[in-house]
Design a protein around this motif. Sequence first.
Motif, PDB file in Angstrom:
ATOM      1  N   MET A 129       0.848  -1.192   0.000  1.00  0.00           N
ATOM      2  CA  MET A 129       0.000   0.000   0.000  1.00  0.00           C
ATOM      3  C   MET A 129       0.886   1.245   0.000  1.00  0.00           C
ATOM      4  N   GLY A 130       0.222   2.412  -0.096  1.00  0.00           N
ATOM      5  CA  GLY A 130       0.956   3.668  -0.052  1.00  0.00           C
ATOM      6  C   GLY A 130       0.224   4.743  -0.824  1.00  0.00           C
ATOM      7  N   PRO A 131       0.572   6.009  -0.583  1.00  0.00           N
ATOM      8  CA  PRO A 131      -0.070   7.101  -1.315  1.00  0.00           C
ATOM      9  C   PRO A 131       0.360   7.125  -2.777  1.00  0.00           C
ATOM     10  N   THR A 132      -0.399   7.830  -3.585  1.00  0.00           N
ATOM     11  CA  THR A 132      -0.095   7.953  -5.000  1.00  0.00           C
ATOM     12  C   THR A 132       1.290   8.557  -5.212  1.00  0.00           C
ATOM     13  N   ALA A 133       1.975   8.124  -6.251  1.00  0.00           N
ATOM     14  CA  ALA A 133       3.279   8.673  -6.683  1.00  0.00           C
ATOM     15  C   ALA A 133       4.436   8.343  -5.746  1.00  0.00           C
ATOM     16  N   CYS A 134       4.296   7.292  -4.910  1.00  0.00           N
ATOM     17  CA  CYS A 134       5.389   6.972  -3.983  1.00  0.00           C
ATOM     18  C   CYS A 134       6.227   5.770  -4.436  1.00  0.00           C
ATOM     19  N   GLY A 135       5.891   5.162  -5.593  1.00  0.00           N
ATOM     20  CA  GLY A 135       6.727   4.085  -6.126  1.00  0.00           C
ATOM     21  C   GLY A 135       6.287   2.677  -5.786  1.00  0.00           C
ATOM     22  N   LYS A 136       5.002   2.461  -5.523  1.00  0.00           N
ATOM     23  CA  LYS A 136       4.508   1.138  -5.120  1.00  0.00           C
ATOM     24  C   LYS A 136       4.749   0.073  -6.192  1.00  0.00           C
ATOM     25  N   SER A 137       4.393   0.408  -7.440  1.00  0.00           N
ATOM     26  CA  SER A 137       4.535  -0.574  -8.523  1.00  0.00           C
ATOM     27  C   SER A 137       5.991  -0.973  -8.727  1.00  0.00           C
ATOM     28  N   LYS A 138       6.873   0.007  -8.721  1.00  0.00           N
ATOM     29  CA  LYS A 138       8.296  -0.262  -8.903  1.00  0.00           C
ATOM     30  C   LYS A 138       8.824  -1.167  -7.786  1.00  0.00           C
ATOM     31  N   PHE A 139       8.409  -0.893  -6.570  1.00  0.00           N
ATOM     32  CA  PHE A 139       8.845  -1.700  -5.424  1.00  0.00           C
ATOM     33  C   PHE A 139       8.347  -3.136  -5.561  1.00  0.00           C
ATOM     34  N   ALA A 140       7.076  -3.297  -5.928  1.00  0.00           N
ATOM     35  CA  ALA A 140       6.497  -4.637  -6.063  1.00  0.00           C
ATOM     36  C   ALA A 140       7.177  -5.423  -7.184  1.00  0.00           C
ATOM     37  N   ILE A 141       7.486  -4.737  -8.288  1.00  0.00           N
ATOM     38  CA  ILE A 141       8.190  -5.394  -9.392  1.00  0.00           C
ATOM     39  C   ILE A 141       9.574  -5.868  -8.938  1.00  0.00           C
ATOM     40  N   ASN A 142      10.266  -5.046  -8.159  1.00  0.00           N
ATOM     41  CA  ASN A 142      11.584  -5.443  -7.632  1.00  0.00           C
ATOM     42  C   ASN A 142      11.501  -6.665  -6.725  1.00  0.00           C
ATOM     43  N   LEU A 143      10.400  -6.795  -6.006  1.00  0.00           N
ATOM     44  CA  LEU A 143      10.233  -7.937  -5.098  1.00  0.00           C
ATOM     45  C   LEU A 143      10.204  -9.271  -5.847  1.00  0.00           C
ATOM     46  N   ARG A 144       9.827  -9.240  -7.118  1.00  0.00           N
ATOM     47  CA  ARG A 144       9.744 -10.473  -7.899  1.00  0.00           C
ATOM     48  C   ARG A 144      11.112 -11.128  -8.109  1.00  0.00           C
ATOM     49  N   SER A 145      12.178 -10.372  -7.867  1.00  0.00           N
ATOM     50  CA  SER A 145      13.524 -10.951  -7.948  1.00  0.00           C
ATOM     51  C   SER A 145      13.848 -11.806  -6.720  1.00  0.00           C
ATOM     52  N   TYR A 146      13.054 -11.639  -5.655  1.00  0.00           N
ATOM     53  CA  TYR A 146      13.356 -12.310  -4.388  1.00  0.00           C
ATOM     54  C   TYR A 146      12.316 -13.356  -3.979  1.00  0.00           C
ATOM     55  N   LEU A 147      11.084 -13.185  -4.449  1.00  0.00           N
ATOM     56  CA  LEU A 147      10.009 -14.073  -4.022  1.00  0.00           C
ATOM     57  C   LEU A 147       9.170 -14.527  -5.221  1.00  0.00           C
ATOM     58  N   PRO A 148       8.580 -15.728  -5.142  1.00  0.00           N
ATOM     59  CA  PRO A 148       7.716 -16.214  -6.234  1.00  0.00           C
ATOM     60  C   PRO A 148       6.317 -15.602  -6.150  1.00  0.00           C
ATOM     61  N   ILE A 149       6.243 -14.308  -6.414  1.00  0.00           N
ATOM     62  CA  ILE A 149       4.965 -13.604  -6.270  1.00  0.00           C
ATOM     63  C   ILE A 149       4.324 -13.331  -7.629  1.00  0.00           C
ATOM     64  N   GLU A 150       3.002 -13.214  -7.597  1.00  0.00           N
ATOM     65  CA  GLU A 150       2.248 -12.699  -8.737  1.00  0.00           C
ATOM     66  C   GLU A 150       1.567 -11.414  -8.275  1.00  0.00           C
ATOM     67  N   LEU A 151       1.566 -10.425  -9.154  1.00  0.00           N
ATOM     68  CA  LEU A 151       1.084  -9.098  -8.790  1.00  0.00           C
ATOM     69  C   LEU A 151      -0.403  -8.922  -9.114  1.00  0.00           C
ATOM     70  N   ILE A 152      -1.120  -8.364  -8.161  1.00  0.00           N
ATOM     71  CA  ILE A 152      -2.538  -8.043  -8.344  1.00  0.00           C
ATOM     72  C   ILE A 152      -2.706  -6.545  -8.136  1.00  0.00           C
ATOM     73  N   SER A 153      -3.242  -5.862  -9.120  1.00  0.00           N
ATOM     74  CA  SER A 153      -3.443  -4.418  -9.017  1.00  0.00           C
ATOM     75  C   SER A 153      -4.651  -4.107  -8.132  1.00  0.00           C
ATOM     76  N   VAL A 154      -4.446  -3.178  -7.211  1.00  0.00           N
ATOM     77  CA  VAL A 154      -5.540  -2.709  -6.348  1.00  0.00           C
ATOM     78  C   VAL A 154      -5.697  -1.215  -6.626  1.00  0.00           C
ATOM     79  N   ASP A 155      -6.221  -0.916  -7.799  1.00  0.00           N
ATOM     80  CA  ASP A 155      -6.326   0.471  -8.246  1.00  0.00           C
ATOM     81  C   ASP A 155      -7.578   0.625  -9.111  1.00  0.00           C
ATOM     82  N   SER A 156      -8.466   1.502  -8.699  1.00  0.00           N
ATOM     83  CA  SER A 156      -9.752   1.659  -9.388  1.00  0.00           C
ATOM     84  C   SER A 156      -9.631   2.347 -10.731  1.00  0.00           C
ATOM     85  N   ALA A 157      -8.468   2.899 -11.066  1.00  0.00           N
ATOM     86  CA  ALA A 157      -8.268   3.537 -12.372  1.00  0.00           C
ATOM     87  C   ALA A 157      -7.541   2.625 -13.350  1.00  0.00           C
TER      88      ALA A 157
END
Length: 303
Positions: A1-29
């Motif tokens: 989570m986090g406020p708009t423009a704080c880099g959430k997507s970039k951080f989550a994408i970086n996490l994929r190098s460390y964990l077997p995660i799949e990303l789910i967008s939680v954004d109404s736009a």
Amino acid sequence: MGPTACGKSKFAINLRSYLPIELISVDSALIYRDMNIGTSKPNDSDLLKHPHHLLNIKDPIESYSVAEFQKDVLKIIIKIIQSGKIPCLVGGTMFYYQALLYGLSALPKSNQKIREHILHIVKNKDCLHKQLKLIDPISAVRIHHNDIQRLLRALEVFFITGKTITELTQNNSYILPYTVLQFALMPPSKEWLYKQINFRLDQMLFTGFQKEVELLFYRGDLHIKLQSIRCIGYRQMWQYLEYKISHQEMVYEIIRSTRKLAKHQLTWLKKWKNIYILDNQNFDLSIKKFLNIFNKKIIKCYS
């Protein structure tokens, strides 16, 4: 989570190098197709390498409710877990998170005539909040006085059922059957975040945001009252294309509305329970902190 423009997507994408995660967008736009620049949607290259669930699932003429999100995301979570991976939800639509974590009560369907009646007897948004405060003070604390849609919804529910949203949601027996770890990527200050918001808008305008909205504008079947076009940035650009505001006013209103959104998100996060705060200024350090907490919690779950 986090406020708009704080880099959430970039951080989550970086996490994929460390964990077997799949990303789910939680954004109404981000659910809308052909709305990329103004929503800061990850680019095609990033999405090819790092797919996100619940992106581009709706045409801008369609609506999407929080109940639909809850239903969709629960199905996706099951599939991800069955594939042996970890669901990682990323985005800033706090009401979506709340629906997933705590569920939705069986509230009545929206009634346009009742909404029109409420707007007729309550002349402005300040009065809407005052009226809700009299009827349902708990919801009045939770709902921001500028959030007209949710204020109207809370009053509408009371007019239809004779009960407040607070009363109806207290009877909710929903339980999310998963262990959930919650993290918030937070900016160092509001001033930093506001500068980032200004910079991001400059980038949007430079990379063709106006042209993107023009393509929607000249489709002929869309209008400003649609859920998609009410998104921050699109609404103001739409008004500019209709010659209702100047270019300078459009830029000012986008910045003002985005800052309001960020402030509202920060208010939600300050009250949020069981959340770990991460520093968005140092991704490497924050990823280490994330992984440390994650590993400890996983060991605790299976011990």
